[in-house]
Design an enzyme around this catalytic site. Sequence first.
Site, PDB file in Angstrom:
ATOM      1  CG  HIS A 163      42.367  10.433  -1.714  1.00  0.00           C
ATOM      2  ND1 HIS A 163      41.442  11.369  -1.357  1.00  0.00           N
ATOM      3  CD2 HIS A 163      43.495  10.725  -1.022  1.00  0.00           C
ATOM      4  CE1 HIS A 163      41.983  12.214  -0.496  1.00  0.00           C
ATOM      5  NE2 HIS A 163      43.228  11.838  -0.262  1.00  0.00           N
ATOM      6  CD  GLU A 164      46.985   9.220  -0.792  1.00  0.00           C
ATOM      7  OE1 GLU A 164      47.630  10.240  -1.067  1.00  0.00           O
ATOM      8  OE2 GLU A 164      46.358   9.092   0.277  1.00  0.00           O
ATOM      9  CG  HIS A 167      46.963  14.192  -2.958  1.00  0.00           C
ATOM     10  ND1 HIS A 167      46.264  15.309  -2.575  1.00  0.00           N
ATOM     11  CD2 HIS A 167      46.649  13.232  -2.054  1.00  0.00           C
ATOM     12  CE1 HIS A 167      45.573  15.047  -1.477  1.00  0.00           C
ATOM     13  NE2 HIS A 167      45.785  13.781  -1.146  1.00  0.00           N
ATOM     14  CG  ASP A 173      43.952  15.408   1.601  1.00  0.00           C
ATOM     15  OD1 ASP A 173      43.488  14.466   0.942  1.00  0.00           O
ATOM     16  OD2 ASP A 173      45.089  15.408   2.104  1.00  0.00           O
TER      17      ASP A 173
HETATM   18 ZN   LIG Z   1      44.848  12.942   0.525  1.00  0.00          ZN
END
Ligand SMILES: [Zn+2]
Length: 221
Positions: A163-164, A167, A173
């Site tokens: 998830h990170e 980015h 998000d």
């Molecule tokens: Zn996030």
Amino acid sequence: MRHQRTVVVSTALGLALAGLGAIPATAAPSATSATSATSAYVHGSTYAGSAKEAANNKAFYDAVMKSVAKKRAANPLAASVTVYYSTRNAPSFRSQISQSAQIWNSSVQNVRLAESSSGADFSYYEGNDPNGSYASTDGHGSGYIFLDYQQNQQYYSVRVVAHETGHVLGLPDHYSGPCSELMSGGGPGTSCRNAYPNSTEKSRVNSLWRNGLATAFKPAA
Ligand SMILES: [Zn+2]
């Protein structure tokens, strides 16, 4: 000199971290902070400003793309852009980081993730932070991903890392999304073990980096 800029970035990050303490744990956003958080894994109170998060996600992506543009100029015929990461400051998470890279590399075509012991575009860090895990940038070419010990025990760690990393690849998000969506982060709860982006997220990353390639081909202003 491919590595010249990276040295500068590393020095800047080192100074920023030195000012914040041993770990980037106090990189919580404030109006005047040079280092601002982009996005937490869960929708915490410190990161309530979603518009600010979106702006910082954009800044983080732009910072990574500046480095990518230089790589692209040096090797314009490559089919994809490779973004290099360092795990030197997150030794506990090397397995999860490697799995995250494999997930992304098997999911998208226009950008590749590869580990590098020097000259990395971004770095992973580990430690304790009540805000949990997040990606952060000062908007001027440096960025990092912070992985919180406790959160990576509560939630499925590979999903947190993927998830990170999403980015870094330009995704914002979307906490209200389902478990099948990677960028919903901690929204679906601790039982969610999906660490793969869905088809929409894959398409978006491919599109972003295809546009990135086009941008990189333009002569420097
Ligand atoms: Zn996030």
